[in-house]
Design an enzyme around this catalytic site. Structure first.
Site, PDB file in Angstrom:
ATOM      1  N   HIS A   1       0.864  -1.074   0.050  1.00 38.43           N
ATOM      2  CA  HIS A   1      -0.038   0.041  -0.119  1.00 38.43           C
ATOM      3  C   HIS A   1       0.893   1.161   0.102  1.00 38.43           C
ATOM      4  O   HIS A   1       1.974   1.339   0.885  1.00 38.43           O
ATOM      5  CB  HIS A   1      -1.011   0.037   1.285  1.00 38.43           C
ATOM      6  CG  HIS A   1      -0.187  -0.208   2.455  1.00 38.43           C
ATOM      7  ND1 HIS A   1       0.134  -1.590   2.898  1.00 38.43           N
ATOM      8  CD2 HIS A   1      -0.092   0.629   3.405  1.00 38.43           C
ATOM      9  CE1 HIS A   1       0.702  -1.394   4.040  1.00 38.43           C
ATOM     10  NE2 HIS A   1       0.629   0.065   4.588  1.00 38.43           N
TER      11      HIS A   1
ATOM     12  N   HIS B   1       0.787   5.210   1.067  1.00 39.71           N
ATOM     13  CA  HIS B   1       0.091   6.204   1.972  1.00 39.71           C
ATOM     14  C   HIS B   1       0.210   7.425   1.293  1.00 39.71           C
ATOM     15  O   HIS B   1       1.349   7.966   0.753  1.00 39.71           O
ATOM     16  CB  HIS B   1       0.872   6.337   3.330  1.00 39.71           C
ATOM     17  CG  HIS B   1       0.825   5.389   4.158  1.00 39.71           C
ATOM     18  ND1 HIS B   1      -0.043   5.245   5.167  1.00 39.71           N
ATOM     19  CD2 HIS B   1       1.717   4.297   4.225  1.00 39.71           C
ATOM     20  CE1 HIS B   1       0.349   3.977   6.034  1.00 39.71           C
ATOM     21  NE2 HIS B   1       1.336   3.381   5.298  1.00 39.71           N
TER      22      HIS B   1
HETATM   23  P1  AMP Z   1       2.034   0.410   7.449  1.00 38.68           P
HETATM   24  O1  AMP Z   1       2.286   0.673   8.816  1.00 38.68           O
HETATM   25  O2  AMP Z   1       2.491   1.168   6.435  1.00 38.68           O
HETATM   26  O3  AMP Z   1       1.843  -1.210   6.972  1.00 38.68           O
HETATM   27  O4  AMP Z   1       0.392   0.965   7.298  1.00 38.68           O
HETATM   28  C1  AMP Z   1      -0.787   0.233   7.623  1.00 38.68           C
HETATM   29  C2  AMP Z   1      -1.916   1.338   7.725  1.00 38.68           C
HETATM   30  O5  AMP Z   1      -3.139   0.710   7.411  1.00 38.68           O
HETATM   31  C3  AMP Z   1      -2.088   2.256   8.914  1.00 38.68           C
HETATM   32  O6  AMP Z   1      -1.885   3.703   8.661  1.00 38.68           O
HETATM   33  C4  AMP Z   1      -3.346   1.996   9.565  1.00 38.68           C
HETATM   34  O7  AMP Z   1      -4.030   2.991  10.083  1.00 38.68           O
HETATM   35  C5  AMP Z   1      -4.125   1.295   8.207  1.00 38.68           C
HETATM   36  N1  AMP Z   1      -5.193   0.413   8.528  1.00 38.68           N
HETATM   37  C6  AMP Z   1      -5.083  -0.818   9.128  1.00 38.68           C
HETATM   38  N2  AMP Z   1      -6.095  -1.512   9.074  1.00 38.68           N
HETATM   39  C7  AMP Z   1      -7.060  -0.803   8.196  1.00 38.68           C
HETATM   40  C8  AMP Z   1      -8.370  -0.917   7.631  1.00 38.68           C
HETATM   41  N3  AMP Z   1      -9.090  -2.010   8.212  1.00 38.68           N
HETATM   42  N4  AMP Z   1      -8.926   0.176   7.177  1.00 38.68           N
HETATM   43  C9  AMP Z   1      -8.131   1.131   6.878  1.00 38.68           C
HETATM   44  N5  AMP Z   1      -6.981   1.352   7.209  1.00 38.68           N
HETATM   45  C10 AMP Z   1      -6.395   0.485   7.907  1.00 38.68           C
END
Ligand code: AMP
Ligand code: ZN
Length: 135
Positions: A100, A102
């Site tokens: 993903h 951001h």
């Molecule tokens: P990372 O630390 O780069 O793996 O980012 C994971 C991101 O996913 C974090 O910013 C979380 O807040 C976000 N996240 C986790 N679960 C969900 C979800 N079900 N829906 C939307 N965002 C999520």
């Protein structure tokens, strides 16, 4: 789709999300733990754990979507800056192991700081690394 991958389920619409954009290959959703107002995630619909697994064509697609969303965020949210952040691996802060990107819109005094402590390398160190990585 990978079993037990929450982003596979979200990207493919099995779990509802706050979707901002969708096409054949990607879904853009609002992050549930936003750093700032409008913090979004670009998710490929196919499961790739990280940038290493992401095929080149999908990598190009991520940037196409990022550019489209960046313009929308600037025009509609009125953000004055934008950070693209993409974590690969535990050590780099990745917590969900489905690629993903951001998108973090930035506003004056938004209280966030995304950065690093700059090093002070000697010329020889830079040259050593250049030799390893350049071809
Ligand atoms: P990372 O630390 O780069 O793996 O980012 C994971 C991101 O996913 C974090 O910013 C979380 O807040 C976000 N996240 C986790 N679960 C969900 C979800 N079900 N829906 C939307 N965002 C999520
Ligand atoms: Zn997945």
């Amino acid at each position: 789709m990978k079993d037990n991958c929450i982003f596979c389920k979200i990207a493919n619409g099995e779990i509802p999300s706050k979707t901002l954009y969708e096409d054949e290959n990607f879904r853009v959703i609002l992050d549930l733990g936003p750093a700032t107002r409008g913090h979004a995630l670009i998710l490929p619909k196919e499961h790739y754990a990280n940038l290493y697994e992401l095929p080149e064509e999908a990598a190009c697609g991520v940037m196409r979507v990022a550019k489209k969303m960046a313009e929308k965020m600037r025009d509609r949210l009125g953000c004055e800056g934008l950070n693209l952040v993409q974590n690969n691996g535990d050590l780099a802060g990745q917590t969900v192991f489905h690629f993903h990107m951001h998108m973090i819109p930035r506003y004056p005094a938004d209280g966030q700081k995304i950065g690093w402590k700059p090093g002070e390398p000697k010329e020889e160190e830079l040259e050593e690394i250049r030799k390893i990585l350049a071809d």
